[in-house]
Design an enzyme around this catalytic site. Structure first.
Site, PDB file in Angstrom:
ATOM      1  N   HIS A 116     -12.662  -2.339   0.774  1.00 55.05           N
ATOM      2  CA  HIS A 116     -11.852  -1.722   1.825  1.00 55.05           C
ATOM      3  C   HIS A 116     -12.591  -1.829   3.149  1.00 55.05           C
ATOM      4  O   HIS A 116     -13.758  -1.482   3.251  1.00 55.05           O
ATOM      5  CB  HIS A 116     -11.630  -0.250   1.450  1.00 55.05           C
ATOM      6  CG  HIS A 116     -10.814   0.532   2.428  1.00 55.05           C
ATOM      7  ND1 HIS A 116     -11.374   1.419   3.328  1.00 55.05           N
ATOM      8  CD2 HIS A 116      -9.473   0.598   2.630  1.00 55.05           C
ATOM      9  CE1 HIS A 116     -10.413   1.994   4.035  1.00 55.05           C
ATOM     10  NE2 HIS A 116      -9.257   1.514   3.640  1.00 55.05           N
ATOM     11  N   HIS A 140      -0.475   4.101  -0.114  1.00 54.58           N
ATOM     12  CA  HIS A 140      -1.278   4.907   0.806  1.00 54.58           C
ATOM     13  C   HIS A 140      -1.403   6.362   0.370  1.00 54.58           C
ATOM     14  O   HIS A 140      -1.706   7.239   1.184  1.00 54.58           O
ATOM     15  CB  HIS A 140      -0.671   4.836   2.223  1.00 54.58           C
ATOM     16  CG  HIS A 140      -1.689   4.889   3.328  1.00 54.58           C
ATOM     17  ND1 HIS A 140      -1.842   5.976   4.147  1.00 54.58           N
ATOM     18  CD2 HIS A 140      -2.606   3.977   3.747  1.00 54.58           C
ATOM     19  CE1 HIS A 140      -2.811   5.746   5.034  1.00 54.58           C
ATOM     20  NE2 HIS A 140      -3.290   4.533   4.804  1.00 54.58           N
ATOM     21  N   GLU A 170     -10.395   3.579  -1.932  1.00 50.35           N
ATOM     22  CA  GLU A 170     -10.923   3.764  -0.581  1.00 50.35           C
ATOM     23  C   GLU A 170     -11.327   5.206  -0.322  1.00 50.35           C
ATOM     24  O   GLU A 170     -12.127   5.468   0.587  1.00 50.35           O
ATOM     25  CB  GLU A 170      -9.897   3.322   0.467  1.00 50.35           C
ATOM     26  CG  GLU A 170      -8.661   4.196   0.558  1.00 50.35           C
ATOM     27  CD  GLU A 170      -7.611   3.598   1.479  1.00 50.35           C
ATOM     28  OE1 GLU A 170      -7.358   4.200   2.534  1.00 50.35           O
ATOM     29  OE2 GLU A 170      -7.062   2.530   1.138  1.00 50.35           O
ATOM     30  N   GLU A 181      -1.324  -0.740  -4.018  1.00 50.75           N
ATOM     31  CA  GLU A 181      -2.516   0.047  -3.684  1.00 50.75           C
ATOM     32  C   GLU A 181      -2.198   1.543  -3.642  1.00 50.75           C
ATOM     33  O   GLU A 181      -1.164   1.948  -3.099  1.00 50.75           O
ATOM     34  CB  GLU A 181      -3.047  -0.413  -2.325  1.00 50.75           C
ATOM     35  CG  GLU A 181      -4.302   0.295  -1.887  1.00 50.75           C
ATOM     36  CD  GLU A 181      -4.891  -0.327  -0.634  1.00 50.75           C
ATOM     37  OE1 GLU A 181      -5.646   0.371   0.070  1.00 50.75           O
ATOM     38  OE2 GLU A 181      -4.611  -1.522  -0.358  1.00 50.75           O
ATOM     39  N   ASP A 183       0.837  -1.192   0.000  1.00 51.41           N
ATOM     40  CA  ASP A 183       0.000   0.000   0.000  1.00 51.41           C
ATOM     41  C   ASP A 183       0.877   1.249   0.000  1.00 51.41           C
ATOM     42  O   ASP A 183       1.534   1.548   0.997  1.00 51.41           O
ATOM     43  CB  ASP A 183      -0.906  -0.028   1.237  1.00 51.41           C
ATOM     44  CG  ASP A 183      -1.978   1.044   1.208  1.00 51.41           C
ATOM     45  OD1 ASP A 183      -1.969   1.863   0.273  1.00 51.41           O
ATOM     46  OD2 ASP A 183      -2.818   1.055   2.124  1.00 51.41           O
TER      47      ASP A 183
END
Length: 382
Positions: A285, A185, A235, A209, A183
């Site tokens: 998510h 992020h 997400e 991700e 991720d």
């Protein structure tokens, strides 16, 4: 049947639960929360309650349309998360009223269980190889970790090397067959994402991700051409209209809407169907609580393109309380062999421990994500 009251409960570690009561004695639960903005979402739920009290809770699609369209301004994390929790609770009521799990009302299950992954490593990746080994020992066949700490637009190759060393250590610890999700992020800007994705190509990742923030969708096709790893994001997107742009832009292989942010079960089902038409996979998510996970699993049961499910058991955010603390039957999420079974009880399929929720709501929380800064003092993406 009429809705009589909506009550929110802000409970540790960082969750917001919603109970909707009816005059028929049927109660539904939802989880409307934006992590770090629980008070704000609770206020939005209270505003929407003015419309809902006195209405028949079973008219879910119409209520969704009014809550979304009836206020002129629409979309965004706060409103869509408030609608999401309400929608989950209305589906819970409808299922309980009919004595069926939500997935039966959505057409019946296409699967009996779904693969799950475990978070490892914390906000700043640390001791990830040991954590991955422990997750595998608990039966997980896939793990996910934050790839890196904060990164400047253009940063040092020493930080790139630390990412590669972490991934290599996990591979060495758990072998070639364990899935690794990495991720970014949204911490990584495009110049460094290009470098990282090129260097990570040999590691056969399960997915990367949020290689860049979803604000920068135009960069995704360029990044997708660099790495063979599937790209996942979503997400921080909140409606089918947000995801329409993702699918039109291309380059994304896995979408990750959150049914506690993206309008609940009603809207997320539509988002999943859109993605299926583009041959894009679904990995919902859910670093949240048990009500959110139950809603996710009801969707996983009916969405053909769902392939793996996030869940928060043991996640680093769960300080003070964990996923199973608020349900009366701790075996309702049946983890085995890297999978979790679909709850088969009526509604969302779980029984919330109302007394414990009320007790912990007296404690509450004021969780906010950390604010990071670069060495030069400027604010960094977390």
């Amino acid at each position: 049947m009429k809705i009589t009251r909506l009550t929110t409960y802000q409970v540790p570690p960082r969750w917001l639960f919603l109970r909707i009561d009816t005059d028929a004695g049927v109660t539904g639960w939802g989880e409307p929360v934006v992590e770090g903005r629980a008070h704000t979402v609770a206020a939005a739920v209270e505003e929407l309650a003015d419309y809902l009290v006195g209405k028949d809770p079973r008219h879910i699609e119409d209520h969704w349309s009014v809550l979304y369209r009836g206020g002129f301004y629409r979309g965004g994390p706060v409103l869509m998360s408030a609608i999401a929790g309400i929608d989950q609770a209305l589906w819970d009521i409808k299922g309980k009223d009919l004595g069926k799990p939500v997935h039966e009302l959505l057409g019946g299950p296409v699967r009996e269980r779904i693969r799950v992954y475990s978070w490892i490593g914390g906000d700043r990746p640390a001791d990830t190889a040991r954590a991955a080994q422990e997750a595998v020992a608990r039966g997980f066949t896939a793990v996910k970790m934050n790839a890196t700490e904060e990164l400047q637009y253009v940063d040092s190759h020493a930080k790139v090397e630390r990412v590669l060393e972490n991934v290599q250590a996990i591979r060495d610890a758990v072998g070639p067959d364990i899935g690794i999700g990495l991720d970014f992020h949204g911490r990584v800007h495009k110049p460094m994402a290009k470098v990282l994705m090129r260097e990570l190509a040999p590691y056969k990742l399960m997915f990367i991700e949020e290689p860049v923030l979803s604000d920068h969708l135009e960069a995704i096709p360029e990044l997708a051409a660099i790495s063979p790893a599937p790209i996942a994001l979503g997400e921080r997107l909140y409606s089918r209209y947000d995801f329409k742009r993702v699918l039109q832009t291309g380059g994304v292989d896995i979408i990750q809407p959150d049914p506690s942010h993206a309008g609940g079960i009603t809207e997320t089902r539509k988002i999943a169907a859109m993605a299926e038409a583009w041959d894009v996979a679904l990995a919902l998510h859910c670093p949240l609580g048990p009500i959110a996970l139950a809603a996710n699993l009801q969707l996983d049961a009916v969405c053909h393109n769902a392939f793996i499910q996030e869940q928060s058991l043991g996640i680093h955010y769960n300080a003070g309380n964990d996923l199973l603390d608020y349900v009366t039957d701790r075996k309702v999420f049946a983890y085995a062999d890297g999978y979790v079974g679909m709850p088969k009880g009526p509604g969302l399929g779980i029984e919330v421990n109302e007394a414990y929720v009320t007790e912990r709501a007296r404690v509450g929380h004021k969780w906010h994500n950390p604010v990071w800064r670069h060495a030069d003092g400027s604010v960094a993406e977390w």
